[in-house]
Motif scaffolding. Sequence first.
Motif, PDB file in Angstrom:
ATOM      1  N   LEU A 291      36.406  -6.900  11.610  1.00 12.28           N
ATOM      2  CA  LEU A 291      36.572  -8.338  11.452  1.00 12.28           C
ATOM      3  C   LEU A 291      35.781  -9.085  12.509  1.00 12.28           C
ATOM      4  CD1 LEU A 291      38.125 -10.936  10.450  1.00 12.28           C
ATOM      5  CD2 LEU A 291      39.798 -10.384  12.236  1.00 12.28           C
ATOM      6  N   VAL A 292      35.074 -10.120  12.071  1.00 14.48           N
ATOM      7  CA  VAL A 292      34.461 -11.064  12.997  1.00 14.48           C
ATOM      8  C   VAL A 292      35.299 -12.340  13.012  1.00 14.48           C
ATOM      9  CG1 VAL A 292      32.427 -12.422  13.538  1.00 14.48           C
ATOM     10  CG2 VAL A 292      32.165 -10.105  12.634  1.00 14.48           C
ATOM     11  N   ALA A 293      35.440 -12.956  11.842  1.00  8.92           N
ATOM     12  CA  ALA A 293      36.221 -14.187  11.755  1.00  8.92           C
ATOM     13  C   ALA A 293      36.543 -14.493  10.301  1.00  8.92           C
ATOM     14  CB  ALA A 293      35.455 -15.360  12.376  1.00  8.92           C
ATOM     15  N   THR A 294      37.686 -15.133  10.085  1.00 13.30           N
ATOM     16  CA  THR A 294      38.055 -15.609   8.765  1.00 13.30           C
ATOM     17  C   THR A 294      38.590 -17.030   8.865  1.00 13.30           C
ATOM     18  OG1 THR A 294      40.286 -14.702   8.932  1.00 13.30           O
ATOM     19  CG2 THR A 294      38.636 -13.302   7.885  1.00 13.30           C
ATOM     20  N   VAL A 295      38.483 -17.749   7.749  1.00 12.47           N
ATOM     21  CA  VAL A 295      39.021 -19.103   7.682  1.00 12.47           C
ATOM     22  C   VAL A 295      39.643 -19.301   6.313  1.00 12.47           C
ATOM     23  CG1 VAL A 295      36.736 -20.023   7.085  1.00 12.47           C
ATOM     24  CG2 VAL A 295      38.521 -21.567   7.910  1.00 12.47           C
ATOM     25  N   THR A 296      40.877 -19.796   6.292  1.00 12.18           N
ATOM     26  CA  THR A 296      41.569 -20.004   5.022  1.00 12.18           C
ATOM     27  C   THR A 296      41.178 -21.348   4.421  1.00 12.18           C
ATOM     28  OG1 THR A 296      43.465 -21.134   5.989  1.00 12.18           O
ATOM     29  CG2 THR A 296      43.529 -18.729   5.962  1.00 12.18           C
ATOM     30  N   LEU A 297      41.611 -21.566   3.195  1.00  9.99           N
ATOM     31  CA  LEU A 297      41.336 -22.838   2.525  1.00  9.99           C
ATOM     32  C   LEU A 297      41.934 -23.990   3.314  1.00  9.99           C
ATOM     33  CD1 LEU A 297      40.185 -24.248   0.008  1.00  9.99           C
ATOM     34  CD2 LEU A 297      42.377 -23.840  -1.120  1.00  9.99           C
TER      35      LEU A 297
ATOM     36  N   ASN B 295      40.916 -17.129  12.197  1.00 11.23           N
ATOM     37  CA  ASN B 295      41.247 -15.909  12.940  1.00 11.23           C
ATOM     38  C   ASN B 295      39.948 -15.269  13.403  1.00 11.23           C
ATOM     39  OD1 ASN B 295      42.903 -13.773  13.912  1.00 11.23           O
ATOM     40  ND2 ASN B 295      42.357 -12.556  12.133  1.00 11.23           N
ATOM     41  N   TYR B 296      39.889 -14.884  14.676  1.00 16.15           N
ATOM     42  CA  TYR B 296      38.697 -14.250  15.240  1.00 16.15           C
ATOM     43  C   TYR B 296      39.013 -12.838  15.698  1.00 16.15           C
ATOM     44  CZ  TYR B 296      36.399 -18.832  15.547  1.00 16.15           C
ATOM     45  OH  TYR B 296      35.824 -20.042  15.246  1.00 16.15           O
ATOM     46  N   GLY B 297      38.010 -11.976  15.595  1.00 15.98           N
ATOM     47  CA  GLY B 297      38.111 -10.682  16.230  1.00 15.98           C
ATOM     48  C   GLY B 297      38.068 -10.844  17.735  1.00 15.98           C
ATOM     49  N   ASP B 298      38.746  -9.956  18.448  1.00 18.56           N
ATOM     50  CA  ASP B 298      38.859 -10.102  19.899  1.00 18.56           C
ATOM     51  C   ASP B 298      37.506 -10.124  20.596  1.00 18.56           C
ATOM     52  OD1 ASP B 298      41.904  -8.086  20.180  1.00 18.56           O
ATOM     53  OD2 ASP B 298      41.611 -10.221  19.758  1.00 18.56           O
ATOM     54  N   SER B 299      36.554  -9.369  20.087  1.00 22.65           N
ATOM     55  CA  SER B 299      35.270  -9.240  20.778  1.00 22.65           C
ATOM     56  C   SER B 299      34.386 -10.475  20.654  1.00 22.65           C
ATOM     57  CB  SER B 299      34.516  -8.022  20.247  1.00 22.65           C
ATOM     58  OG  SER B 299      34.239  -8.171  18.874  1.00 22.65           O
ATOM     59  N   VAL B 300      34.724 -11.400  19.787  1.00 25.54           N
ATOM     60  CA  VAL B 300      33.861 -12.576  19.589  1.00 25.54           C
ATOM     61  C   VAL B 300      34.542 -13.882  19.985  1.00 25.54           C
ATOM     62  CG1 VAL B 300      32.698 -11.377  17.711  1.00 25.54           C
ATOM     63  CG2 VAL B 300      34.487 -13.060  17.186  1.00 25.54           C
ATOM     64  N   LYS B 301      35.803 -13.815  20.361  1.00 24.51           N
ATOM     65  CA  LYS B 301      36.525 -15.034  20.727  1.00 24.51           C
ATOM     66  C   LYS B 301      35.820 -15.757  21.869  1.00 24.51           C
ATOM     67  CE  LYS B 301      41.147 -13.610  19.228  1.00 24.51           C
ATOM     68  NZ  LYS B 301      42.503 -13.201  19.663  1.00 24.51           N
ATOM     69  N   GLY B 302      35.664 -17.061  21.705  1.00 29.23           N
ATOM     70  CA  GLY B 302      35.025 -17.867  22.727  1.00 29.23           C
ATOM     71  C   GLY B 302      33.512 -17.922  22.619  1.00 29.23           C
ATOM     72  N   ARG B 303      32.927 -17.076  21.766  1.00 25.02           N
ATOM     73  CA  ARG B 303      31.467 -17.070  21.619  1.00 25.02           C
ATOM     74  C   ARG B 303      31.027 -17.450  20.208  1.00 25.02           C
ATOM     75  NH1 ARG B 303      28.829 -12.372  22.015  1.00 25.02           N
ATOM     76  NH2 ARG B 303      30.599 -11.131  21.268  1.00 25.02           N
ATOM     77  N   PHE B 304      31.815 -17.075  19.224  1.00 26.19           N
ATOM     78  CA  PHE B 304      31.468 -17.348  17.827  1.00 26.19           C
ATOM     79  C   PHE B 304      32.381 -18.431  17.270  1.00 26.19           C
ATOM     80  CE2 PHE B 304      29.693 -12.854  16.647  1.00 26.19           C
ATOM     81  CZ  PHE B 304      28.835 -12.926  17.751  1.00 26.19           C
TER      82      PHE B 304
END
Length: 121
Positions: free
Chosen positions: A47-53, A58-67
């Motif tokens: 997982l990188v990131a998801t967004v609901t309607l 929700n972000y994956g831990d490794s990309v939080k704050g950067r993506f």
Amino acid sequence: QVQLVESGGGLVQPGGSLRLSCAVSGSIFRINVMGWYRQAPGNQRELVATVTLGGRINYGDSVKGRFTISRDNAKNAVYLQMNSLEPEDTAVYYCNADVSYAPLGPRREAWGQGTAVTVSS
């Protein structure tokens, strides 16, 4: 049938930025969740990131704050702004959509073909 087409991948130096785009097309009623996943050589897809309607993200831990993920419901599109890229971000990035074809119909998952991101000096 739903189609997802990604764009925006490429080669970037460490510390640089890229913006990925994904356009969803087809005879669909609703896109419930849109997101990005990635798969590096020898690794499982993650997982990188998801967004609901409704806009829940929700972000994956490794990309939080950067993506940063965003979606444009009018265009059936989802975007991924990637900043402060690191060599560990090198992977094929896949767009994902959870769609419904009818108001009370079942949900189906669809994937794009992927776009390669390489972070290297």
